[in-house]
Design an enzyme around this catalytic site. Structure first.
Site, mmCIF file in Angstrom:
data_model
loop_
_atom_site.group_PDB
_atom_site.id
_atom_site.type_symbol
_atom_site.label_atom_id
_atom_site.label_comp_id
_atom_site.label_asym_id
_atom_site.label_seq_id
_atom_site.Cartn_x
_atom_site.Cartn_y
_atom_site.Cartn_z
ATOM 1 N N PHE A 36 7.716 16.914 -32.082
ATOM 2 C CA PHE A 36 8.369 18.194 -31.811
ATOM 3 C C PHE A 36 7.384 19.292 -32.203
ATOM 4 C CE2 PHE A 36 11.032 21.667 -33.606
ATOM 5 C CZ PHE A 36 11.727 22.001 -32.457
ATOM 6 N N ALA A 37 6.989 20.118 -31.244
ATOM 7 C CA ALA A 37 5.911 21.082 -31.491
ATOM 8 C C ALA A 37 6.425 22.519 -31.364
ATOM 9 C CB ALA A 37 4.758 20.825 -30.521
ATOM 10 N N SER A 66 7.136 30.089 -40.395
ATOM 11 C CA SER A 66 8.524 30.438 -40.706
ATOM 12 C C SER A 66 9.143 31.337 -39.637
ATOM 13 C CB SER A 66 8.596 31.154 -42.060
ATOM 14 O OG SER A 66 8.319 30.246 -43.100
ATOM 15 N N GLN A 78 6.652 12.219 -66.177
ATOM 16 C CA GLN A 78 6.697 12.551 -67.610
ATOM 17 C C GLN A 78 7.199 11.361 -68.434
ATOM 18 O OE1 GLN A 78 5.445 15.432 -68.395
ATOM 19 N NE2 GLN A 78 5.770 15.346 -70.607
ATOM 20 N N GLY A 87 4.644 8.891 -69.171
ATOM 21 C CA GLY A 87 3.508 9.337 -69.985
ATOM 22 C C GLY A 87 2.223 9.244 -69.180
ATOM 23 N N GLY A 88 1.126 8.904 -69.857
ATOM 24 C CA GLY A 88 -0.186 8.843 -69.194
ATOM 25 C C GLY A 88 -0.209 7.888 -68.017
ATOM 26 N N GLU A 118 10.177 21.757 -42.030
ATOM 27 C CA GLU A 118 11.502 21.962 -41.407
ATOM 28 C C GLU A 118 12.238 23.147 -42.046
ATOM 29 O OE1 GLU A 118 13.633 18.848 -39.754
ATOM 30 O OE2 GLU A 118 11.858 17.635 -39.364
ATOM 31 N N THR A 144 11.037 26.295 -45.026
ATOM 32 C CA THR A 144 10.791 26.364 -46.469
ATOM 33 C C THR A 144 12.102 26.642 -47.213
ATOM 34 O OG1 THR A 144 10.457 28.739 -46.330
ATOM 35 C CG2 THR A 144 8.476 27.365 -46.083
ATOM 36 N N GLU A 200 12.659 29.130 -48.917
ATOM 37 C CA GLU A 200 12.952 30.553 -48.718
ATOM 38 C C GLU A 200 13.710 30.746 -47.391
ATOM 39 O OE1 GLU A 200 9.958 29.236 -49.634
ATOM 40 O OE2 GLU A 200 10.126 29.848 -51.727
HETATM 41 N N1 CAA Z 1 21.766 26.763 -33.903
HETATM 42 C C1 CAA Z 1 21.824 27.349 -32.692
HETATM 43 N N2 CAA Z 1 21.399 28.621 -32.452
HETATM 44 C C2 CAA Z 1 20.916 29.307 -33.503
HETATM 45 C C3 CAA Z 1 20.818 28.756 -34.805
HETATM 46 C C4 CAA Z 1 21.278 27.415 -34.986
HETATM 47 N N3 CAA Z 1 21.240 26.852 -36.174
HETATM 48 N N4 CAA Z 1 20.286 29.655 -35.631
HETATM 49 C C5 CAA Z 1 20.039 30.756 -34.906
HETATM 50 N N5 CAA Z 1 20.425 30.538 -33.624
HETATM 51 C C6 CAA Z 1 20.374 31.492 -32.516
HETATM 52 C C7 CAA Z 1 21.196 32.736 -32.859
HETATM 53 O O1 CAA Z 1 22.552 32.574 -32.503
HETATM 54 C C8 CAA Z 1 20.502 33.799 -32.042
HETATM 55 O O2 CAA Z 1 20.920 33.718 -30.694
HETATM 56 P P1 CAA Z 1 21.666 34.985 -29.955
HETATM 57 O O3 CAA Z 1 20.722 36.135 -30.026
HETATM 58 O O4 CAA Z 1 21.946 34.478 -28.590
HETATM 59 O O5 CAA Z 1 22.906 35.230 -30.769
HETATM 60 C C9 CAA Z 1 19.061 33.354 -32.053
HETATM 61 O O6 CAA Z 1 19.057 31.961 -32.356
HETATM 62 C C10 CAA Z 1 18.233 34.106 -33.049
HETATM 63 O O7 CAA Z 1 18.815 33.969 -34.317
HETATM 64 P P2 CAA Z 1 18.300 34.807 -35.574
HETATM 65 O O8 CAA Z 1 18.322 36.262 -35.216
HETATM 66 O O9 CAA Z 1 19.056 34.354 -36.775
HETATM 67 O O10 CAA Z 1 16.768 34.329 -35.628
HETATM 68 P P3 CAA Z 1 15.578 34.814 -36.530
HETATM 69 O O11 CAA Z 1 14.412 35.098 -35.679
HETATM 70 O O12 CAA Z 1 16.052 35.847 -37.498
HETATM 71 O O13 CAA Z 1 15.166 33.459 -37.322
HETATM 72 C C11 CAA Z 1 15.245 31.766 -38.948
HETATM 73 C C12 CAA Z 1 16.017 32.737 -38.016
HETATM 74 C C13 CAA Z 1 16.351 30.983 -39.629
HETATM 75 C C14 CAA Z 1 14.398 32.458 -39.980
HETATM 76 C C15 CAA Z 1 14.371 30.823 -38.080
HETATM 77 O O14 CAA Z 1 13.286 31.520 -37.536
HETATM 78 C C16 CAA Z 1 13.871 29.605 -38.824
HETATM 79 O O15 CAA Z 1 14.614 28.639 -39.013
HETATM 80 N N6 CAA Z 1 12.578 29.603 -39.239
HETATM 81 C C17 CAA Z 1 11.956 28.426 -39.835
HETATM 82 C C18 CAA Z 1 11.321 27.575 -38.781
HETATM 83 C C19 CAA Z 1 11.176 26.147 -39.211
HETATM 84 O O16 CAA Z 1 12.046 25.571 -39.811
HETATM 85 N N7 CAA Z 1 10.048 25.561 -38.873
HETATM 86 C C20 CAA Z 1 9.820 24.206 -39.176
HETATM 87 C C21 CAA Z 1 8.944 23.623 -38.147
HETATM 88 S S1 CAA Z 1 9.377 22.067 -37.591
HETATM 89 C C22 CAA Z 1 8.732 20.956 -38.676
HETATM 90 O O17 CAA Z 1 8.462 21.202 -39.806
HETATM 91 C C23 CAA Z 1 8.696 19.658 -37.979
HETATM 92 C C24 CAA Z 1 8.013 18.527 -38.557
HETATM 93 O O18 CAA Z 1 7.132 18.009 -37.891
HETATM 94 C C25 CAA Z 1 8.447 17.873 -39.804
#
Ligand code: CAA
Length: 383
Positions: free
Chosen positions: A123-124, A132, A336, A339-340, A363, A365, A367
């Site tokens: 998944f890219a 983030s 911990q 120990g060592g 997936e 952070t 934060e």
């Molecule tokens: N399910 C469905 N739709 C969703 C949703 C969810 N959980 N969360 C948000 N949406 C939709 C909202 O409804 C909105 O749609 P509408 O405008 O139609 O209402 C749209 O998405 C935008 O939502 P936000 O305004 O809340 O979006 P945002 O830009 O503020 O971002 C965020 C929200 C939670 C910060 C998000 O950007 C996020 O999750 N960021 C982190 C990304 C991440 O987790 N990356 C990990 C990479 S994958 C990885 O690590 C894979 C691996 O290989 C292990």
């Protein structure tokens, strides 16, 4: 216990536990050293139905519930977190997005071999400058006749090398923010899709993490998942499930670290008695066990909400936040208590500690989980 597992869930848990400890555990430390991808284990996991657990039976899956899935994933993570992350990405983000948003033809072509474990999926979403905040991604997909032409670089892609198919997000309309992002299914054999830099990581060393470079990579328009503009929602909804998966992975590693620490503490004597007689150690044991159990309840609760068809975004983030932070503490305490010796490669706890470190990062952070949770709390007008 708030939760009573069904007989079937217990059976799945026991079956995966036995397989994981007999087949996966014995080679986990060696894989950590050599970075050997666990293809053989994954093949057997496919045969056991673990690579597309929640996929409907008509597309080769097990149609299992999310509770069974998190139980199984925790058991795999108990033995090898690298194998678990491949299982997690495959089940939670790749198979689930295809199941939910794919056409019948797309499911036949891609979901069936994924669900059986015949192929691995990736998944890219993440890019060098968009982690983030994936809305700021710069990969583009431009319509050209019956195709889309994709250009851009994706970063930190789990199974970037070893996957046969990738779900990739790209901008189809620069002016529309998140509504201008689409998702495409791209077989790895597609000309213009190049596997780039391999990360040399602190942990999860047997799972490959790479760049994926798209250079005029041409895919048929039929490979778009859902429709133009749905890519961000597909990613967010896949990440809801993915986050329960990472929480389950955290529980598995925490339980392994706890069990190893307990085993060591029972045998280790200092000041003339087993160290388990010392209150300092006993309190640590109590705190570790309590935190693991609290995380387990959050995960089971989020997974069962999913099974009931309820919205579980907030609960998935809570489970991921709590479990991934918990495993940092539990693995540190496990060292911990050793120990060592805990600081050496003679004991598995140093690997658990390194593997767990990324759980508060990928997936989403910690934060980001706090943003998701606080957004949900502030939207709830009853509070
Ligand atoms: N399910 C469905 N739709 C969703 C949703 C969810 N959980 N969360 C948000 N949406 C939709 C909202 O409804 C909105 O749609 P509408 O405008 O139609 O209402 C749209 O998405 C935008 O939502 P936000 O305004 O809340 O979006 P945002 O830009 O503020 O971002 C965020 C929200 C939670 C910060 C998000 O950007 C996020 O999750 N960021 C982190 C990304 C991440 O987790 N990356 C990990 C990479 S994958 C990885 O690590 C894979 C691996 O290989 C292990």
């Amino acid at each position: 216990m708030l939760f009573k597992l069904t007989d079937e869930q217990v059976m799945i848990q026991n079956m995966v536990r036995e397989f994981s400890r007999k087949v996966i555990a014995p080679t986990a430390a060696e894989r950590d050293k050599t970075k050997a991808f666990p293809s053989d284990n994954l093949e057997q996991m496919g045969e056991l139905g673990l690579m597309g657990m929640m996929v409907p039976e008509e597309f080769g899956g097990e149609a299992a519930d999310a509770v069974s899935y998190v139980l199984a994933l925790s058991e795999i993570a108990y033995s090898c977190a690298s194998t678990a992350v491949v299982m997690s990405v495959q089940n939670s983000i790749v198979c689930e997005s295809l199941s939910k948003f794919g056409t019948k033809e797309q499911k036949q072509e891609f979901l069936v071999p994924l669900a059986s474990g015949e192929i691995i999926g990736a998944f890219a979403l993440t890019e060098p400058d968009a982690g983030s905040d994936p809305v700021t991604q710069s990969t583009t997909a431009v319509k050209d006749g019956d195709d889309y032409v994709i250009n851009g670089t994706k970063r930190f892609i789990t199974s970037g090398e070893n996957s046969a198919v990738v779900l990739v997000t790209a901008k189809t309309d620069e002016t529309k923010g998140h509504k201008g992002i689409s998702c495409f299914i791209v077989p790895k054999t597609t000309p213009g899709l190049i596997v780039g830099h391999h990360e040399d990581k602190m942990g999860l060393r047997a799972s490959d993490t790479t760049d994926l470079i798209f250079e005029n990579c041409r895919v048929p328009a039929a490979n778009i998942l859902s429709k133009e503009g749905d890519g961000f929602k597909i990613a967010m909804s896949g990440l809801d499930s993915g986050r329960i998966g990472i929480a389950a992975q955290s529980i598995g590693v925490a339980q392994a670290a706890f069990d190893a620490a307990l085993k060591y503490a029972r045998k280790r004597k200092q000041f003339g008695v087993a160290i388990t007689k010392h209150q300092g150690i006993r309190f640590q044991i109590a705190d570790m066990a309590t935190k693991i159990e609290a995380a387990r309840q959050l995960i089971l609760s989020a997974a069962s909400m999913k099974d009931r068809g309820e919205k579980f975004t907030r609960e998935a983030s809570m489970a991921k936040l709590f479990a991934s932070e918990m495993v940092q503490e539990v693995t540190a305490w496990a060292i911990q208590m050793h120990g060592g010796y805990g600081f050496t490669k003679d004991y598995p706890v140093e690997r658990f500690y390194r593997d767990a470190r990324v759980f508060t990062i990928y997936e989403g952070t910690s934060e980001i989980q706090r943003i998701v949770i606080s957004n949900a709390m502030l939207k709830d007008k009853r509070k």
